[in-house]
Design a protein around this motif. Structure first.
Motif, PDB file in Angstrom:
ATOM      1  N   LYS A  52       0.832  -1.212   0.000  1.00 46.57           N
ATOM      2  CA  LYS A  52       0.000   0.000   0.000  1.00 46.57           C
ATOM      3  C   LYS A  52       0.864   1.260   0.000  1.00 46.57           C
ATOM      4  O   LYS A  52       0.613   2.205  -0.770  1.00 46.57           O
ATOM      5  CB  LYS A  52      -0.921  -0.013   1.215  1.00 46.57           C
ATOM      6  N   LEU A  53       1.890   1.296   0.861  1.00 42.28           N
ATOM      7  CA  LEU A  53       2.769   2.463   0.908  1.00 42.28           C
ATOM      8  C   LEU A  53       3.524   2.637  -0.402  1.00 42.28           C
ATOM      9  O   LEU A  53       3.706   3.761  -0.883  1.00 42.28           O
ATOM     10  CB  LEU A  53       3.761   2.326   2.062  1.00 42.28           C
ATOM     11  N   ALA A  54       3.959   1.525  -0.977  1.00 41.50           N
ATOM     12  CA  ALA A  54       4.693   1.597  -2.243  1.00 41.50           C
ATOM     13  C   ALA A  54       3.849   2.230  -3.335  1.00 41.50           C
ATOM     14  O   ALA A  54       4.320   3.079  -4.108  1.00 41.50           O
ATOM     15  CB  ALA A  54       5.146   0.193  -2.650  1.00 41.50           C
ATOM     16  N   LYS A  55       2.593   1.828  -3.415  1.00 40.56           N
ATOM     17  CA  LYS A  55       1.705   2.366  -4.440  1.00 40.56           C
ATOM     18  C   LYS A  55       1.339   3.821  -4.163  1.00 40.56           C
ATOM     19  O   LYS A  55       1.276   4.651  -5.079  1.00 40.56           O
ATOM     20  CB  LYS A  55       0.440   1.510  -4.520  1.00 40.56           C
ATOM     21  N   GLU A  56       1.115   4.135  -2.884  1.00 42.80           N
ATOM     22  CA  GLU A  56       0.694   5.487  -2.529  1.00 42.80           C
ATOM     23  C   GLU A  56       1.775   6.528  -2.807  1.00 42.80           C
ATOM     24  O   GLU A  56       1.483   7.640  -3.275  1.00 42.80           O
ATOM     25  CB  GLU A  56       0.301   5.531  -1.046  1.00 42.80           C
ATOM     26  N   PHE A  57       3.036   6.164  -2.546  1.00 39.86           N
ATOM     27  CA  PHE A  57       4.111   7.157  -2.640  1.00 39.86           C
ATOM     28  C   PHE A  57       5.089   6.888  -3.786  1.00 39.86           C
ATOM     29  O   PHE A  57       6.067   7.623  -3.948  1.00 39.86           O
ATOM     30  CB  PHE A  57       4.873   7.214  -1.314  1.00 39.86           C
ATOM     31  N   ALA A  58       4.827   5.846  -4.561  1.00 39.14           N
ATOM     32  CA  ALA A  58       5.669   5.505  -5.714  1.00 39.14           C
ATOM     33  C   ALA A  58       7.127   5.325  -5.318  1.00 39.14           C
ATOM     34  O   ALA A  58       8.051   5.860  -5.961  1.00 39.14           O
ATOM     35  CB  ALA A  58       5.529   6.576  -6.799  1.00 39.14           C
ATOM     36  N   VAL A  59       7.340   4.588  -4.229  1.00 34.82           N
ATOM     37  CA  VAL A  59       8.679   4.227  -3.785  1.00 34.82           C
ATOM     38  C   VAL A  59       8.705   2.712  -3.569  1.00 34.82           C
ATOM     39  O   VAL A  59       7.669   2.053  -3.597  1.00 34.82           O
ATOM     40  CB  VAL A  59       9.078   4.960  -2.486  1.00 34.82           C
ATOM     41  N   HIS A  60       9.900   2.187  -3.353  1.00 32.91           N
ATOM     42  CA  HIS A  60      10.039   0.754  -3.107  1.00 32.91           C
ATOM     43  C   HIS A  60       9.908   0.505  -1.601  1.00 32.91           C
ATOM     44  O   HIS A  60      10.647   1.102  -0.802  1.00 32.91           O
ATOM     45  CB  HIS A  60      11.393   0.260  -3.606  1.00 32.91           C
ATOM     46  N   VAL A  61       8.983  -0.351  -1.208  1.00 30.06           N
ATOM     47  CA  VAL A  61       8.760  -0.649   0.211  1.00 30.06           C
ATOM     48  C   VAL A  61       8.752  -2.159   0.395  1.00 30.06           C
ATOM     49  O   VAL A  61       8.040  -2.879  -0.309  1.00 30.06           O
ATOM     50  CB  VAL A  61       7.426  -0.064   0.716  1.00 30.06           C
ATOM     51  N   THR A  62       9.548  -2.639   1.347  1.00 32.79           N
ATOM     52  CA  THR A  62       9.542  -4.051   1.693  1.00 32.79           C
ATOM     53  C   THR A  62       9.289  -4.206   3.183  1.00 32.79           C
ATOM     54  O   THR A  62       9.461  -3.256   3.958  1.00 32.79           O
ATOM     55  CB  THR A  62      10.886  -4.730   1.338  1.00 32.79           C
ATOM     56  N   TYR A  63       8.858  -5.386   3.552  1.00 29.89           N
ATOM     57  CA  TYR A  63       8.638  -5.700   4.976  1.00 29.89           C
ATOM     58  C   TYR A  63       9.570  -6.844   5.348  1.00 29.89           C
ATOM     59  O   TYR A  63       9.621  -7.867   4.653  1.00 29.89           O
ATOM     60  CB  TYR A  63       7.188  -6.112   5.225  1.00 29.89           C
ATOM     61  N   ILE A  64      10.324  -6.671   6.438  1.00 29.34           N
ATOM     62  CA  ILE A  64      11.222  -7.713   6.924  1.00 29.34           C
ATOM     63  C   ILE A  64      10.888  -8.019   8.381  1.00 29.34           C
ATOM     64  O   ILE A  64      10.940  -7.126   9.238  1.00 29.34           O
ATOM     65  CB  ILE A  64      12.698  -7.308   6.805  1.00 29.34           C
ATOM     66  N   LYS A  65      10.549  -9.254   8.647  1.00 29.70           N
ATOM     67  CA  LYS A  65      10.281  -9.684  10.016  1.00 29.70           C
ATOM     68  C   LYS A  65      11.600  -9.813  10.773  1.00 29.70           C
ATOM     69  O   LYS A  65      12.552 -10.427  10.294  1.00 29.70           O
ATOM     70  CB  LYS A  65       9.568 -11.035  10.018  1.00 29.70           C
ATOM     71  N   ALA A  66      11.659  -9.226  11.958  1.00 33.13           N
ATOM     72  CA  ALA A  66      12.814  -9.390  12.835  1.00 33.13           C
ATOM     73  C   ALA A  66      12.383  -9.036  14.250  1.00 33.13           C
ATOM     74  O   ALA A  66      11.765  -7.998  14.473  1.00 33.13           O
ATOM     75  CB  ALA A  66      13.977  -8.509  12.394  1.00 33.13           C
ATOM     76  N   ASP A  67      12.696  -9.885  15.187  1.00 35.28           N
ATOM     77  CA  ASP A  67      12.347  -9.688  16.596  1.00 35.28           C
ATOM     78  C   ASP A  67      13.432  -8.831  17.234  1.00 35.28           C
ATOM     79  O   ASP A  67      14.580  -9.265  17.393  1.00 35.28           O
ATOM     80  CB  ASP A  67      12.253 -11.052  17.280  1.00 35.28           C
ATOM     81  N   MET A  68      13.068  -7.610  17.630  1.00 34.85           N
ATOM     82  CA  MET A  68      14.044  -6.678  18.165  1.00 34.85           C
ATOM     83  C   MET A  68      14.520  -7.032  19.568  1.00 34.85           C
ATOM     84  O   MET A  68      15.409  -6.374  20.108  1.00 34.85           O
ATOM     85  CB  MET A  68      13.470  -5.255  18.161  1.00 34.85           C
ATOM     86  N   SER A  69      13.977  -8.083  20.161  1.00 35.63           N
ATOM     87  CA  SER A  69      14.483  -8.546  21.459  1.00 35.63           C
ATOM     88  C   SER A  69      15.671  -9.478  21.290  1.00 35.63           C
ATOM     89  O   SER A  69      16.291  -9.881  22.276  1.00 35.63           O
ATOM     90  CB  SER A  69      13.381  -9.259  22.250  1.00 35.63           C
ATOM     91  N   LYS A  70      16.004  -9.811  20.037  1.00 34.32           N
ATOM     92  CA  LYS A  70      17.082 -10.758  19.750  1.00 34.32           C
ATOM     93  C   LYS A  70      18.153 -10.084  18.906  1.00 34.32           C
ATOM     94  O   LYS A  70      17.901  -9.662  17.777  1.00 34.32           O
ATOM     95  CB  LYS A  70      16.518 -11.980  19.026  1.00 34.32           C
ATOM     96  N   GLY A  71      19.348 -10.003  19.468  1.00 27.09           N
ATOM     97  CA  GLY A  71      20.429  -9.285  18.800  1.00 27.09           C
ATOM     98  C   GLY A  71      20.752  -9.807  17.424  1.00 27.09           C
ATOM     99  O   GLY A  71      21.002  -9.021  16.495  1.00 27.09           O
ATOM    100  N   ASP A  72      20.735 -11.131  17.247  1.00 29.34           N
ATOM    101  CA  ASP A  72      21.074 -11.679  15.937  1.00 29.34           C
ATOM    102  C   ASP A  72      20.043 -11.307  14.886  1.00 29.34           C
ATOM    103  O   ASP A  72      20.382 -11.071  13.719  1.00 29.34           O
ATOM    104  CB  ASP A  72      21.250 -13.195  16.015  1.00 29.34           C
TER     105      ASP A  72
END
Length: 257
Positions: free
Chosen positions: A49-69
């Motif tokens: 939705k953001l990519a289409k709305e603003f004509a930029v490249h948007v990706t989603y990456i899952k990462a748990d911020m409680s884990k350093g790795d």
């Protein structure tokens, strides 16, 4: 658009302040990496939705911020990062002698240690590219304390200290490192708390906002996610090229008192 083509990674950005920052940065032409610990269809749909709305490249990456790795993996997967916005955070309220150890560990991990891991992973990439911005979302509680918020206050004070150290270490690398200290921001999470607070205190919505939630804010107004996003965009721009190692309060005058 002065930030056109830059890549911004925003932790904790599928809702609230993080999403508001993502929207404002996309308006400036930034490509965006959204992040949270979930990996739902809604997360990826939001990126589309953001990519289409603003004509930029948007990706989603899952990462748990409680884990350093996983924090470091986020930066590695993002690729040629230009702008890192450390926004992920959680909260728990309790007296120190009753504060659960697991809540302390989680808040320090997500609110403080995650920013260390992402920054440590991002700086070599920024140095190689010859340009970079690290923007940490701290809090008015990075400058002031409130009772019953020991882990949150400790983490946010730590974020400001880390911001200064990172700024000094990158001072000659065309990289700036700064923090933003919001007061109360009108997010869906805060909005959802208002009805319960009205019942608890027997107050109207207006009274709860003025006398309880915004009691410490002289303006008696919430900051908006767009205003936080706009402050991020300023710090990412060349207008702020000589602004480093500092914090900007967006708190309606709270910390001026």
């Amino acid at each position: 658009m002065p930030l056109e083509g830059k890549l911004a990674v925003i932790t904790g950005s599928n809702s609230g302040i993080g999403l508001g920052i993502a929207q404002e940065m996309a308006k400036q032409g930034c490509n965006i990496v959204l992040n949270s610990f979930t990996d739902s269809k809604e997360d990826h749909d939001l990126a589309d939705k953001l990519a289409k709305e603003f004509a930029v490249h948007v990706t989603y990456i899952k990462a748990d911020m409680s884990k350093g790795d996983e924090c470091r993996m986020l930066i590695e997967q993002a690729g040629d990062i230009d702008i890192l916005i450390n926004n992920a955070g959680i909260q728990h309220v309790a007296p120190i002698d009753e504060f659960p150890e697991d809540k302390w560990n989680a808040i320090i991990a997500i609110n403080l240690s995650s920013a260390f891991h992402t920054t440590a992973a991002a700086l070599p990439v920024m140095r190689k590219r010859g340009w970079g911005r690290v923007i940490n979302i701290a809090s008015a509680h990075g400058l002031r304390a409130s009772p019953y918020k020991v882990a949150y206050v400790a983490a946010k004070h730590g974020i400001l200290g880390m911001t200064k150290v990172a700024a000094l270490e990158t001072a000659k690398d065309n990289i700036t490192v700064n923090a933003i200290c919001p007061g109360y921001v009108l997010t869906p999470l805060v909005e959802a708390q208002i009805p319960d607070t009205m019942k608890e205190y027997g107050m109207s919505r207006e009274e709860v906002i003025e006398k309880v939630i915004l009691a410490k804010a002289p303006t008696k107004e919430f900051a908006t996610t767009a205003q936080i996003g706009g402050t991020v965009a300023y710090l990412a721009s060349n207008y702020a090229a000589q602004v480093t190692g500092t914090s900007i309060s967006v708190d309606g005058g709270w910390t001026a008192q």
